[in-house]
Design a protein around this motif. Sequence first.
Motif, PDB file in Angstrom:
ATOM      1  N   GLY A  25       0.811  -1.215   0.000  1.00 20.28           N
ATOM      2  CA  GLY A  25       0.000   0.000   0.000  1.00 20.28           C
ATOM      3  C   GLY A  25       0.839   1.258   0.000  1.00 20.28           C
ATOM      4  O   GLY A  25       0.310   2.361   0.147  1.00 20.28           O
ATOM      5  N   VAL A  26       2.163   1.100  -0.159  1.00 16.09           N
ATOM      6  CA  VAL A  26       3.081   2.249  -0.205  1.00 16.09           C
ATOM      7  C   VAL A  26       3.888   2.150  -1.493  1.00 16.09           C
ATOM      8  O   VAL A  26       4.476   1.099  -1.791  1.00 16.09           O
ATOM      9  CB  VAL A  26       4.018   2.273   1.016  1.00 16.09           C
ATOM     10  N   ILE A  32       1.562   6.986   0.003  1.00 17.60           N
ATOM     11  CA  ILE A  32       0.587   5.940   0.311  1.00 17.60           C
ATOM     12  C   ILE A  32      -0.460   5.877  -0.792  1.00 17.60           C
ATOM     13  O   ILE A  32      -1.108   6.878  -1.120  1.00 17.60           O
ATOM     14  CB  ILE A  32      -0.079   6.209   1.671  1.00 17.60           C
ATOM     15  N   SER A  33      -0.598   4.691  -1.375  1.00 20.76           N
ATOM     16  CA  SER A  33      -1.611   4.490  -2.410  1.00 20.76           C
ATOM     17  C   SER A  33      -2.721   3.570  -1.918  1.00 20.76           C
ATOM     18  O   SER A  33      -3.787   3.496  -2.521  1.00 20.76           O
ATOM     19  CB  SER A  33      -0.970   3.900  -3.670  1.00 20.76           C
ATOM     20  N   GLY A  34      -2.452   2.854  -0.824  1.00 24.55           N
ATOM     21  CA  GLY A  34      -3.447   1.953  -0.256  1.00 24.55           C
ATOM     22  C   GLY A  34      -3.470   0.596  -0.949  1.00 24.55           C
ATOM     23  O   GLY A  34      -2.950   0.426  -2.052  1.00 24.55           O
ATOM     24  N   THR A  35      -4.036  -0.402  -0.270  1.00 16.42           N
ATOM     25  CA  THR A  35      -4.174  -1.746  -0.833  1.00 16.42           C
ATOM     26  C   THR A  35      -5.567  -2.278  -0.529  1.00 16.42           C
ATOM     27  O   THR A  35      -6.156  -1.943   0.506  1.00 16.42           O
ATOM     28  CB  THR A  35      -3.121  -2.702  -0.251  1.00 16.42           C
ATOM     29  N   THR A  67      -5.228   4.805   6.837  1.00 14.15           N
ATOM     30  CA  THR A  67      -4.831   6.207   6.656  1.00 14.15           C
ATOM     31  C   THR A  67      -5.866   6.877   5.757  1.00 14.15           C
ATOM     32  O   THR A  67      -6.701   6.214   5.130  1.00 14.15           O
ATOM     33  CB  THR A  67      -3.438   6.311   6.009  1.00 14.15           C
ATOM     34  N   LYS A  68      -5.775   8.202   5.641  1.00 18.18           N
ATOM     35  CA  LYS A  68      -6.725   8.934   4.797  1.00 18.18           C
ATOM     36  C   LYS A  68      -6.538   8.612   3.316  1.00 18.18           C
ATOM     37  O   LYS A  68      -7.450   8.821   2.501  1.00 18.18           O
ATOM     38  CB  LYS A  68      -6.576  10.442   5.030  1.00 18.18           C
ATOM     39  N   ASP A  69      -5.356   8.054   2.973  1.00 19.83           N
ATOM     40  CA  ASP A  69      -5.079   7.707   1.573  1.00 19.83           C
ATOM     41  C   ASP A  69      -5.293   6.229   1.276  1.00 19.83           C
ATOM     42  O   ASP A  69      -5.044   5.777   0.149  1.00 19.83           O
ATOM     43  CB  ASP A  69      -3.628   8.086   1.221  1.00 19.83           C
ATOM     44  N   GLY A  70      -5.709   5.477   2.278  1.00 16.47           N
ATOM     45  CA  GLY A  70      -5.957   4.061   2.043  1.00 16.47           C
ATOM     46  C   GLY A  70      -5.334   3.189   3.128  1.00 16.47           C
ATOM     47  O   GLY A  70      -4.626   3.666   4.020  1.00 16.47           O
ATOM     48  N   LYS A  71      -5.602   1.890   3.024  1.00 15.68           N
ATOM     49  CA  LYS A  71      -5.100   0.933   4.016  1.00 15.68           C
ATOM     50  C   LYS A  71      -3.692   0.473   3.660  1.00 15.68           C
ATOM     51  O   LYS A  71      -3.381   0.200   2.500  1.00 15.68           O
ATOM     52  CB  LYS A  71      -6.031  -0.282   4.094  1.00 15.68           C
TER      53      LYS A  71
END
Length: 345
Positions: A25-26, A32-35, A67-71
């Motif tokens: 997710g990073v 952070i792009s999330g997964t 996170t606000k940007d994804g898990k």
Amino acid sequence: MGRYFSALSNEANLLGLKAAYFLLGVDNDKTISGTKISDKQVNEYKQEIAAHTSPNIGFVKVSPIDTKDGKVLVFEIPAAPQGMPIAWKGHYYARNGESLTALNIEKVERIRNQALASDWSAQIIAGASIHDLNEDAIAKARQMFTVKNPRLKDQIQTWDDTTFLNKAKVLIKGQVTHTAILLLGKAESEHFISPASSKISWILKDRDNLEKDYEHFTCPLLLQVESVKAKIRNLKYRYIKDQTLFPDEVDQYDPFIIREALNNCIAHQDYTFGGKINVVEHEDGRLTFANSGSFIPESIEKVIEADTPETNYRNPFLANAMVSLNILDSTNKCRCIYLLNLRTQ
């Protein structure tokens, strides 16, 4: 992920860390792009990693971070155990900067040599005493030590058991070691070395490789080697040489080679694996000796090319004690026999 698991586990070991971490997710630029990987997929990853790593280990834990940007998923990877680099599907991996690469020979040896530096056979057993050793085995050891040191015969007779076993390098300042239990311990004292095992199994197989008979032996191994040897049916062969009517009689197997192979199996087994020594007698005229542990020189080719004894041994304290008690010859103590087939010539 399996290759990264191997690489990070090995690098954590080499850096003296308890664990390494793999993040999903990073991105590579650390944003952070999330997964969207599910818990079911995570469990599948865990099973796959545990099934195809060697030795078989898995993630310590997997921690989700929202996170606000994804898990983000944080996979905690344990450092490779001392002396055992971690392979993924038979291959060792490492990190070179940010790249995934093969674990080079120098790093493989650094990890493997950790086990050699930490000598299992020399470890002292808390709670064990000389009363946990077999009196007959101590008497036999004293006899063998006297043969090895004839000039000390008169002095040896005056030593009490503790003094003698200190001199013979079996005890350390009167304290019982793993070596003492293996070679001289009472059968009921084997629990002191658990999860290691002192067992030797003799197995008889027919020409179809089916088991016909077996027997198990445990400490004191100093006495049991002869018992194992006695189970092997060493037939007599008669040969008539040219120009004579009188036959020569020879054993199917040279007794010295049987004893040498078995004693080397004892001296060089990796007892941390909890395995046992197997002596398999085949009715088609073969003996197979096998013990637990990797082949220290790596390959037979390396042994042949070097044409010299190994400089490192797995159980130096045990090997030295066996030399001291005249069980092993000092020039032969490093013949690491992990698998030896003896055939009738």
